[in-house]
Design a protein around this motif. Structure first.
Motif, PDB file in Angstrom:
ATOM      1  N   VAL A   1       0.841  -1.197   0.000  1.00 25.79           N
ATOM      2  CA  VAL A   1       0.000   0.000   0.000  1.00 25.79           C
ATOM      3  C   VAL A   1       0.874   1.244   0.000  1.00 25.79           C
ATOM      4  O   VAL A   1       1.924   1.284   0.652  1.00 25.79           O
ATOM      5  CB  VAL A   1      -0.921  -0.002   1.235  1.00 25.79           C
ATOM      6  N   GLY A   2       0.442   2.255  -0.727  1.00 23.58           N
ATOM      7  CA  GLY A   2       1.137   3.536  -0.739  1.00 23.58           C
ATOM      8  C   GLY A   2       0.165   4.679  -0.537  1.00 23.58           C
ATOM      9  O   GLY A   2      -1.059   4.484  -0.512  1.00 23.58           O
ATOM     10  N   PRO A   3       0.660   5.894  -0.387  1.00 31.09           N
ATOM     11  CA  PRO A   3      -0.227   7.043  -0.214  1.00 31.09           C
ATOM     12  C   PRO A   3      -0.999   7.344  -1.496  1.00 31.09           C
ATOM     13  O   PRO A   3      -0.510   7.120  -2.601  1.00 31.09           O
ATOM     14  CB  PRO A   3       0.734   8.182   0.140  1.00 31.09           C
ATOM     15  N   GLY A   4      -2.239   7.841  -1.347  1.00 28.67           N
ATOM     16  CA  GLY A   4      -3.082   8.136  -2.505  1.00 28.67           C
ATOM     17  C   GLY A   4      -4.000   6.971  -2.830  1.00 28.67           C
ATOM     18  O   GLY A   4      -4.287   6.118  -1.990  1.00 28.67           O
ATOM     19  N   TRP A   5      -4.459   6.947  -4.081  1.00 29.33           N
ATOM     20  CA  TRP A   5      -5.384   5.891  -4.501  1.00 29.33           C
ATOM     21  C   TRP A   5      -4.628   4.595  -4.789  1.00 29.33           C
ATOM     22  O   TRP A   5      -3.646   4.590  -5.523  1.00 29.33           O
ATOM     23  CB  TRP A   5      -6.167   6.311  -5.730  1.00 29.33           C
ATOM     24  N   ASN A   6      -5.089   3.497  -4.200  1.00 27.61           N
ATOM     25  CA  ASN A   6      -4.521   2.172  -4.415  1.00 27.61           C
ATOM     26  C   ASN A   6      -5.502   1.371  -5.268  1.00 27.61           C
ATOM     27  O   ASN A   6      -6.613   1.044  -4.812  1.00 27.61           O
ATOM     28  CB  ASN A   6      -4.279   1.479  -3.076  1.00 27.61           C
ATOM     29  N   ASN A   7      -5.087   1.078  -6.511  1.00 29.43           N
ATOM     30  CA  ASN A   7      -5.960   0.402  -7.470  1.00 29.43           C
ATOM     31  C   ASN A   7      -5.700  -1.106  -7.471  1.00 29.43           C
ATOM     32  O   ASN A   7      -4.547  -1.544  -7.438  1.00 29.43           O
ATOM     33  CB  ASN A   7      -5.727   0.940  -8.878  1.00 29.43           C
ATOM     34  N   PHE A   8      -6.778  -1.864  -7.554  1.00 28.77           N
ATOM     35  CA  PHE A   8      -6.685  -3.315  -7.648  1.00 28.77           C
ATOM     36  C   PHE A   8      -7.303  -3.747  -8.974  1.00 28.77           C
ATOM     37  O   PHE A   8      -8.513  -3.614  -9.172  1.00 28.77           O
ATOM     38  CB  PHE A   8      -7.434  -3.980  -6.487  1.00 28.77           C
ATOM     39  N   GLN A   9      -6.464  -4.251  -9.884  1.00 26.85           N
ATOM     40  CA  GLN A   9      -6.963  -4.783 -11.144  1.00 26.85           C
ATOM     41  C   GLN A   9      -7.329  -6.247 -10.924  1.00 26.85           C
ATOM     42  O   GLN A   9      -6.502  -7.060 -10.534  1.00 26.85           O
ATOM     43  CB  GLN A   9      -5.912  -4.659 -12.245  1.00 26.85           C
ATOM     44  N   PHE A  10      -8.605  -6.578 -11.173  1.00 24.63           N
ATOM     45  CA  PHE A  10      -9.110  -7.888 -10.810  1.00 24.63           C
ATOM     46  C   PHE A  10      -8.459  -8.993 -11.631  1.00 24.63           C
ATOM     47  O   PHE A  10      -8.177  -8.838 -12.825  1.00 24.63           O
ATOM     48  CB  PHE A  10     -10.624  -7.951 -10.991  1.00 24.63           C
ATOM     49  N   THR A  11      -8.256 -10.137 -10.979  1.00 27.48           N
ATOM     50  CA  THR A  11      -7.852 -11.343 -11.689  1.00 27.48           C
ATOM     51  C   THR A  11      -9.073 -12.013 -12.329  1.00 27.48           C
ATOM     52  O   THR A  11      -8.942 -12.792 -13.274  1.00 27.48           O
ATOM     53  CB  THR A  11      -7.163 -12.329 -10.731  1.00 27.48           C
TER      54      THR A  11
END
Length: 333
Positions: free
Chosen positions: A248-258
């Motif tokens: 995790v980092g600062p700002g928006w954390n995007n998860f691209q689905f499998t």
């Protein structure tokens, strides 16, 4: 005493005792009838243990029931409401739940269940329960070549602290599972496209609070529901982001689905996250702060543990009307 029990005359050398939820074992006696004046003596007693009938048949996203005893198999029969027993689809299962497959031509089902205790030893059917099968599920394809368009659900009404929940990136406890409920009206108002597949999700962090950056076996699941608020853990969800270590980092954390998820545009949506930092021996730290929105209903649920993998836990839940502000990408059909 003989003469005080239920007597039945049969013309075959077998008899199935009807189920009685108040009686689990019987003493059985048998005698032959040769003619109107010539009977044999009684043979018995034989102690017969009746296969117990399941109870508490209900449905949330899947059909569930309570075993009547120690049986480990059940027969599920389902069809359109009003079908005759014996004419429906029958499935034998080894767990006390069943997820009726999606049928594009049928949305409402009626379901019965009976226990299988052994050869020719079944309980009576329990039921029925009638429920609506939601037309949601994993998409046949995951890829999307369109330019990602994220739609934000919720407004910033505040954020969690380093020790409070809900928090999609939390390590005040070493293992956490959370569920978030989004109503169909919220999703549509935000621009999430009905019928399209959801391929990404994102949450924002604004303060680290000394929290760890690494979350092990981070998993995301989705599922549709008819519930308008969260009161208990919702089961039968599909994995859209397979377990993996996530930084995790600062700002928006995007998860691209499998695995992309198809939302039908009318059902409410459950999103579940979980992670487990226990096996690597990490110590607890704090939670990243993430903006939340305050809803008029209980929209989030939390399970936390320092000893056990919360991803597999079903008890110890806490509900809240605070839910992380969430972005969805539904730009592909």
């Amino acid at each position: 005493a003989l003469g005080s029990g239920t007597q039945v005359i049969v013309s075959t050398n077998s008899y199935t005792i009807p189920s009685n939820p108040n009686i689990g074992a019987y003493n059985v006696y048998v005698k032959a009838i040769c003619n109107s004046t010539d009977n044999s003596g009684f043979f018995g007693p034989i102690v017969h243990i009746k296969c117990p009938t399941p109870s508490n048949l209900y449905s949330d996203s899947i059909v569930k029931w309570t075993p009547g005893g120690s049986e480990t198999q059940w027969l599920v029969e389902y069809g359109q409401p009003g079908f005759a027993l014996g004419s429906g689809t029958q499935v034998t299962v080894s767990t006390n739940s069943y997820n009726v497959p999606v049928n594009p031509n049928i949305s409402v089902f009626e379901v019965y269940v009976k226990a299988i205790c052994g050869l020719n030893d079944n309980s009576s059917f329990v039921g029925s329960v009638i429920f609506t099968k939601l037309n949601c599920g994993l998409s046949a394809t995951t890829g999307c070549s369109n330019t990602p368009t994220f739609n934000t659900v919720g407004i910033n009404n505040g954020s969690n602290t380093g020790t409070s929940y809900p928090a999609p990136f939390s390590n005040y406890f070493k293992s956490v599972k959370e569920q978030y409920l989004f109503t169909a009206s919220e999703l549509i108002a935000a621009g999430v496209v009905p019928g399209n597949k959801i391929t990404e999700i994102a949450w924002e962090t604004i303060t680290q609070n000394g929290a760890t950056s690494t979350f092990n076996n981070y998993t995301i699941k989705m599922g549709c529901t008819l519930e308008n608020q969260i009161t208990n853990l919702v089961g039968g969800l599909s994995t859209v982001f397979s377990p993996q270590n996530y930084n995790v980092g600062p700002g928006w954390n995007n998860f691209q689905f499998t695995n992309a998820y198809s939302w039908d545009g009318v059902s409410n949506l459950i999103v579940e996250i979980c992670y487990n930092n226990i096996p690597n021996g990490a110590t607890y730290t704090n939670n990243w702060s993430t903006p939340y929105t305050i809803t008029s209903f209980n929209s989030s649920l939390n399970i936390q543990s320092d000893l056990n993998d919360a991803c597999s836990q079903t008890t110890g839940t806490t509900v809240s009307n605070k839910r992380p502000v969430t972005k969805f990408n539904s730009s592909c059909n």
